[in-house]
Motif scaffolding. Structure first.
Motif, PDB file in Angstrom:
ATOM      1  N   LEU A 153       0.870  -1.172   0.000  1.00 36.58           N
ATOM      2  CA  LEU A 153       0.000   0.000   0.000  1.00 36.58           C
ATOM      3  C   LEU A 153       0.909   1.223   0.000  1.00 36.58           C
ATOM      4  N   SER A 154       0.895   1.979  -1.104  1.00 34.17           N
ATOM      5  CA  SER A 154       1.841   3.086  -1.290  1.00 34.17           C
ATOM      6  C   SER A 154       1.179   4.445  -1.134  1.00 34.17           C
ATOM      7  N   ARG A 155       1.926   5.359  -0.524  1.00 34.18           N
ATOM      8  CA  ARG A 155       1.555   6.775  -0.541  1.00 34.18           C
ATOM      9  C   ARG A 155       2.241   7.440  -1.733  1.00 34.18           C
ATOM     10  N   ASP A 156       3.472   7.003  -2.000  1.00 36.31           N
ATOM     11  CA  ASP A 156       4.242   7.411  -3.179  1.00 36.31           C
ATOM     12  C   ASP A 156       5.312   6.344  -3.379  1.00 36.31           C
ATOM     13  N   SER A 157       6.211   6.541  -4.337  1.00 37.97           N
ATOM     14  CA  SER A 157       7.174   5.485  -4.673  1.00 37.97           C
ATOM     15  C   SER A 157       8.145   5.157  -3.546  1.00 37.97           C
ATOM     16  N   MET A 158       8.336   6.050  -2.586  1.00 38.28           N
ATOM     17  CA  MET A 158       9.292   5.815  -1.513  1.00 38.28           C
ATOM     18  C   MET A 158       8.637   5.762  -0.126  1.00 38.28           C
ATOM     19  N   SER A 159       7.310   5.849  -0.070  1.00 36.92           N
ATOM     20  CA  SER A 159       6.593   5.791   1.214  1.00 36.92           C
ATOM     21  C   SER A 159       5.476   4.776   1.095  1.00 36.92           C
ATOM     22  N   TYR A 160       5.570   3.719   1.890  1.00 41.36           N
ATOM     23  CA  TYR A 160       4.616   2.625   1.760  1.00 41.36           C
ATOM     24  C   TYR A 160       4.671   1.722   2.989  1.00 41.36           C
ATOM     25  N   ILE A 161       3.668   0.861   3.079  1.00 40.24           N
ATOM     26  CA  ILE A 161       3.668  -0.253   4.016  1.00 40.24           C
ATOM     27  C   ILE A 161       3.495  -1.499   3.169  1.00 40.24           C
ATOM     28  N   GLN A 162       4.190  -2.570   3.539  1.00 43.87           N
ATOM     29  CA  GLN A 162       4.114  -3.785   2.743  1.00 43.87           C
ATOM     30  C   GLN A 162       4.156  -5.004   3.653  1.00 43.87           C
TER      31      GLN A 162
END
Length: 103
Positions: free
Chosen positions: A29-38
């Protein structure tokens, strides 16, 4: 299997995806290409959860394997911007070698 969530997802839908994971499955689940939870894992063995905030230097992993409902709670809280989502798990900083791989 890899699933990337591109928009809002309900806790019920996410739990369904996780509970159906009979083989190792990755969900991001991404907020942008470098900020996410996985997460990656399956219902039998549990799920590894990691998040990143803006750069590889800010990458963290939950040291415990989580159950599907715990992962769903984290993802929904992250998605909704709930400030306390990080308190649902302890987190360890992940250091990357050459900026590409975790040790």
């Amino acid at each position: 299997m890899k699933i990337e969530i591109l928009g809002p997802v309900s806790k019920k839908a996410l739990e369904g995806l996780l509970q159906d994971a009979k083989v190792p499955t990755a969900i991001i689940l991404s907020r942008d290409s470098m900020s996410y939870i996985q997460t990656v894992g399956d219902c039998k063995d549990g799920f590894i959860v990691e998040y990143q905030e803006g750069s590889l230097e800010q990458h963290y992993r939950c040291p415990s394997l989580l159950k599907a409902n715990q992962v769903a709670n984290l993802f929904v809280a992250y998605q909704n911007g709930d400030g306390d989502w990080k308190e649902q798990c302890s987190w360890e900083h992940v250091r990357f070698n050459d900026g590409n791989q975790a040790p």
